[in-house]
Write a protein that holds these residues in place. Structure first.
Motif, PDB file in Angstrom:
ATOM      1  N   MET A 130       0.795  -1.229   0.000  1.00 42.72           N
ATOM      2  CA  MET A 130       0.000   0.000   0.000  1.00 42.72           C
ATOM      3  C   MET A 130       0.830   1.284   0.000  1.00 42.72           C
ATOM      4  SD  MET A 130      -3.162  -0.528  -0.513  1.00 42.72           S
ATOM      5  CE  MET A 130      -3.982   0.948   0.097  1.00 42.72           C
ATOM      6  N   PRO A 131       1.893   1.415   0.802  1.00 43.61           N
ATOM      7  CA  PRO A 131       2.667   2.668   0.757  1.00 43.61           C
ATOM      8  C   PRO A 131       3.232   2.965  -0.629  1.00 43.61           C
ATOM      9  CG  PRO A 131       3.268   1.392   2.683  1.00 43.61           C
ATOM     10  CD  PRO A 131       2.383   0.512   1.842  1.00 43.61           C
ATOM     11  N   HIS A 132       3.715   1.925  -1.315  1.00 41.88           N
ATOM     12  CA  HIS A 132       4.275   2.104  -2.655  1.00 41.88           C
ATOM     13  C   HIS A 132       3.177   2.517  -3.636  1.00 41.88           C
ATOM     14  CE1 HIS A 132       7.607   0.544  -5.545  1.00 41.88           C
ATOM     15  NE2 HIS A 132       7.023   1.605  -6.025  1.00 41.88           N
ATOM     16  N   LEU A 133       2.026   1.883  -3.529  1.00 46.71           N
ATOM     17  CA  LEU A 133       0.908   2.223  -4.414  1.00 46.71           C
ATOM     18  C   LEU A 133       0.438   3.652  -4.181  1.00 46.71           C
ATOM     19  CD1 LEU A 133      -0.993  -1.157  -4.181  1.00 46.71           C
ATOM     20  CD2 LEU A 133      -0.027  -0.171  -6.277  1.00 46.71           C
ATOM     21  N   MET A 134       0.391   4.082  -2.915  1.00 49.84           N
ATOM     22  CA  MET A 134      -0.008   5.456  -2.606  1.00 49.84           C
ATOM     23  C   MET A 134       0.985   6.453  -3.196  1.00 49.84           C
ATOM     24  SD  MET A 134      -1.252   4.684   1.285  1.00 49.84           S
ATOM     25  CE  MET A 134      -1.426   6.389   1.786  1.00 49.84           C
ATOM     26  N   ALA A 135       2.262   6.074  -3.214  1.00 49.08           N
ATOM     27  CA  ALA A 135       3.296   6.971  -3.738  1.00 49.08           C
ATOM     28  C   ALA A 135       3.189   7.155  -5.250  1.00 49.08           C
ATOM     29  CB  ALA A 135       4.681   6.447  -3.366  1.00 49.08           C
ATOM     30  N   ILE A 136       2.800   6.106  -5.975  1.00 51.66           N
ATOM     31  CA  ILE A 136       2.776   6.200  -7.439  1.00 51.66           C
ATOM     32  C   ILE A 136       1.409   6.608  -7.985  1.00 51.66           C
ATOM     33  CG2 ILE A 136       4.656   4.528  -7.702  1.00 51.66           C
ATOM     34  CD1 ILE A 136       2.468   2.500  -8.626  1.00 51.66           C
ATOM     35  N   ALA A 137       0.384   6.630  -7.134  1.00 54.65           N
ATOM     36  CA  ALA A 137      -0.981   6.939  -7.585  1.00 54.65           C
ATOM     37  C   ALA A 137      -1.136   8.413  -7.929  1.00 54.65           C
ATOM     38  CB  ALA A 137      -1.981   6.561  -6.500  1.00 54.65           C
ATOM     39  N   GLU A 138      -1.956   8.672  -8.930  1.00 56.26           N
ATOM     40  CA  GLU A 138      -2.317  10.053  -9.255  1.00 56.26           C
ATOM     41  C   GLU A 138      -3.284  10.628  -8.228  1.00 56.26           C
ATOM     42  OE1 GLU A 138      -0.726   8.565 -13.110  1.00 56.26           O
ATOM     43  OE2 GLU A 138      -1.911   7.687 -11.516  1.00 56.26           O
ATOM     44  N   TYR A 139      -4.145   9.769  -7.665  1.00 53.53           N
ATOM     45  CA  TYR A 139      -5.164  10.209  -6.714  1.00 53.53           C
ATOM     46  C   TYR A 139      -5.149   9.292  -5.496  1.00 53.53           C
ATOM     47  CZ  TYR A 139      -6.807  12.362 -11.022  1.00 53.53           C
ATOM     48  OH  TYR A 139      -6.884  13.068 -12.194  1.00 53.53           O
ATOM     49  N   VAL A 140      -5.099   9.867  -4.295  1.00 55.57           N
ATOM     50  CA  VAL A 140      -5.157   9.096  -3.054  1.00 55.57           C
ATOM     51  C   VAL A 140      -6.270   9.681  -2.184  1.00 55.57           C
ATOM     52  CG1 VAL A 140      -3.950   8.372  -0.961  1.00 55.57           C
ATOM     53  CG2 VAL A 140      -2.698   8.525  -3.129  1.00 55.57           C
ATOM     54  N   THR A 141      -7.169   8.830  -1.749  1.00 50.96           N
ATOM     55  CA  THR A 141      -8.247   9.234  -0.851  1.00 50.96           C
ATOM     56  C   THR A 141      -8.105   8.439   0.437  1.00 50.96           C
ATOM     57  OG1 THR A 141      -9.737   9.577  -2.727  1.00 50.96           O
ATOM     58  CG2 THR A 141     -10.750   9.381  -0.546  1.00 50.96           C
ATOM     59  N   LYS A 142      -7.922   9.142   1.563  1.00 49.28           N
ATOM     60  CA  LYS A 142      -7.871   8.464   2.855  1.00 49.28           C
ATOM     61  C   LYS A 142      -9.222   8.668   3.526  1.00 49.28           C
ATOM     62  CE  LYS A 142      -5.270   7.433   6.904  1.00 49.28           C
ATOM     63  NZ  LYS A 142      -3.933   7.119   7.337  1.00 49.28           N
ATOM     64  N   VAL A 143      -9.885   7.545   3.835  1.00 45.52           N
ATOM     65  CA  VAL A 143     -11.172   7.590   4.506  1.00 45.52           C
ATOM     66  C   VAL A 143     -10.974   7.190   5.961  1.00 45.52           C
ATOM     67  CG1 VAL A 143     -12.590   7.267   2.442  1.00 45.52           C
ATOM     68  CG2 VAL A 143     -11.698   5.269   3.614  1.00 45.52           C
ATOM     69  N   HIS A 144     -11.878   7.625   6.820  1.00 40.27           N
ATOM     70  CA  HIS A 144     -11.724   7.408   8.255  1.00 40.27           C
ATOM     71  C   HIS A 144     -12.947   6.735   8.845  1.00 40.27           C
ATOM     72  CE1 HIS A 144      -8.978  10.711   7.258  1.00 40.27           C
ATOM     73  NE2 HIS A 144      -8.213  10.164   8.163  1.00 40.27           N
ATOM     74  N   ALA A 145     -12.704   5.995   9.905  1.00 38.31           N
ATOM     75  CA  ALA A 145     -13.777   5.369  10.672  1.00 38.31           C
ATOM     76  C   ALA A 145     -14.072   6.250  11.884  1.00 38.31           C
ATOM     77  CB  ALA A 145     -13.341   3.972  11.103  1.00 38.31           C
ATOM     78  N   VAL A 146     -14.904   5.737  12.776  1.00 40.77           N
ATOM     79  CA  VAL A 146     -15.216   6.414  14.029  1.00 40.77           C
ATOM     80  C   VAL A 146     -14.634   5.566  15.154  1.00 40.77           C
ATOM     81  CG1 VAL A 146     -17.082   7.151  15.564  1.00 40.77           C
ATOM     82  CG2 VAL A 146     -17.324   7.414  13.089  1.00 40.77           C
ATOM     83  N   CYS A 147     -13.881   6.184  16.055  1.00 39.45           N
ATOM     84  CA  CYS A 147     -13.284   5.467  17.177  1.00 39.45           C
ATOM     85  C   CYS A 147     -14.394   4.914  18.065  1.00 39.45           C
ATOM     86  CB  CYS A 147     -12.378   6.398  17.979  1.00 39.45           C
ATOM     87  SG  CYS A 147     -11.603   5.582  19.408  1.00 39.45           S
TER      88      CYS A 147
END
Length: 194
Positions: free
Chosen positions: A137-154
């Motif tokens: 995943m870190p490598h894919l995030m680095a090469i991606a044109e678009y990265v969306t980080k979604v969040h949950a609720v604690c």
């Protein structure tokens, strides 16, 4: 909020190169839900869509990708990332779920698909249960044109959660499970528990 790319993908005009979109976050953050939403929109646009997931992920269904909210979409389970190149064919969009379970060769596969002019939409956990970047995943995030980080609720305090806290006493990195094995935690609650 993620705005989907507006590149024209009609049969008459296809850009020479595609792109990579990564949807990442903790468990229970809506990654698969967002992946399904984007892929269904691509189908509405009459694009040819192929969807893949690791064959090892049979939590909800042997073949379909299923979100925690029980939304689903047909997919093809694969044993290795290399199979995706053989099965993607001449589609316009490739969807990949639970990408953290693939080995590092998925990075080359995603690049190859994008270089063939395909839109590659990827969903996966960005960190494992110890809070360590997960697999490719870190490598894919680095090469991606678009990265969306979604969040949950604690589940402990109700704050924004981006950690997957394991509540069962198992040490292996890959442990398929749901609410019986994991909880979404914010940074403070995650740190207080380890």
């Amino acid at each position: 909020m993620f705005l989907e790319p507006t590149h024209s993908r009609s049969a008459q005009h296809k850009p020479s190169l595609g792109w990579i979109e990564v949807i990442c976050g903790s468990m229970f953050s809506g990654k698969t839900e967002e992946l399904i939403r984007r892929l269904k929109r691509a189908k509405i646009a009459q694009l040819r869509v192929e969807i893949f997931k690791p064959a090892s992920d049979t939590r909800y269904h042997d073949e379909d990708i299923v979100s925690h909210n029980q939304n689903s979409i047909r997919s093809t389970p694969v044993l290795s990332a290399s199979e995706i190149l053989l099965l993607a064919g001449d589609c316009d969009v490739v969807g990949l779920d639970e990408v953290q379970f693939f080995d590092e060769s998925i990075v080359e596969v995603a690049n190859s698909l994008a270089n063939q002019g395909k839109r590659v939409v990827i969903a996966g956990l960005d960190m494992d249960f110890k809070g360590i970047p997960f697999g490719p995943m870190p490598h894919l995030m680095a090469i991606a044109e678009y990265v969306t980080k979604v969040h949950a609720v604690c589940v402990q305090c109700g704050d924004v959660a981006n950690y997957s806290y394991r509540i069962v006493d198992k040490e292996e990195t890959v442990l398929l499970g749901e609410t019986e094995s994991y909880q979404a935690r914010c940074r403070a609650c995650f740190q207080a528990s380890i």
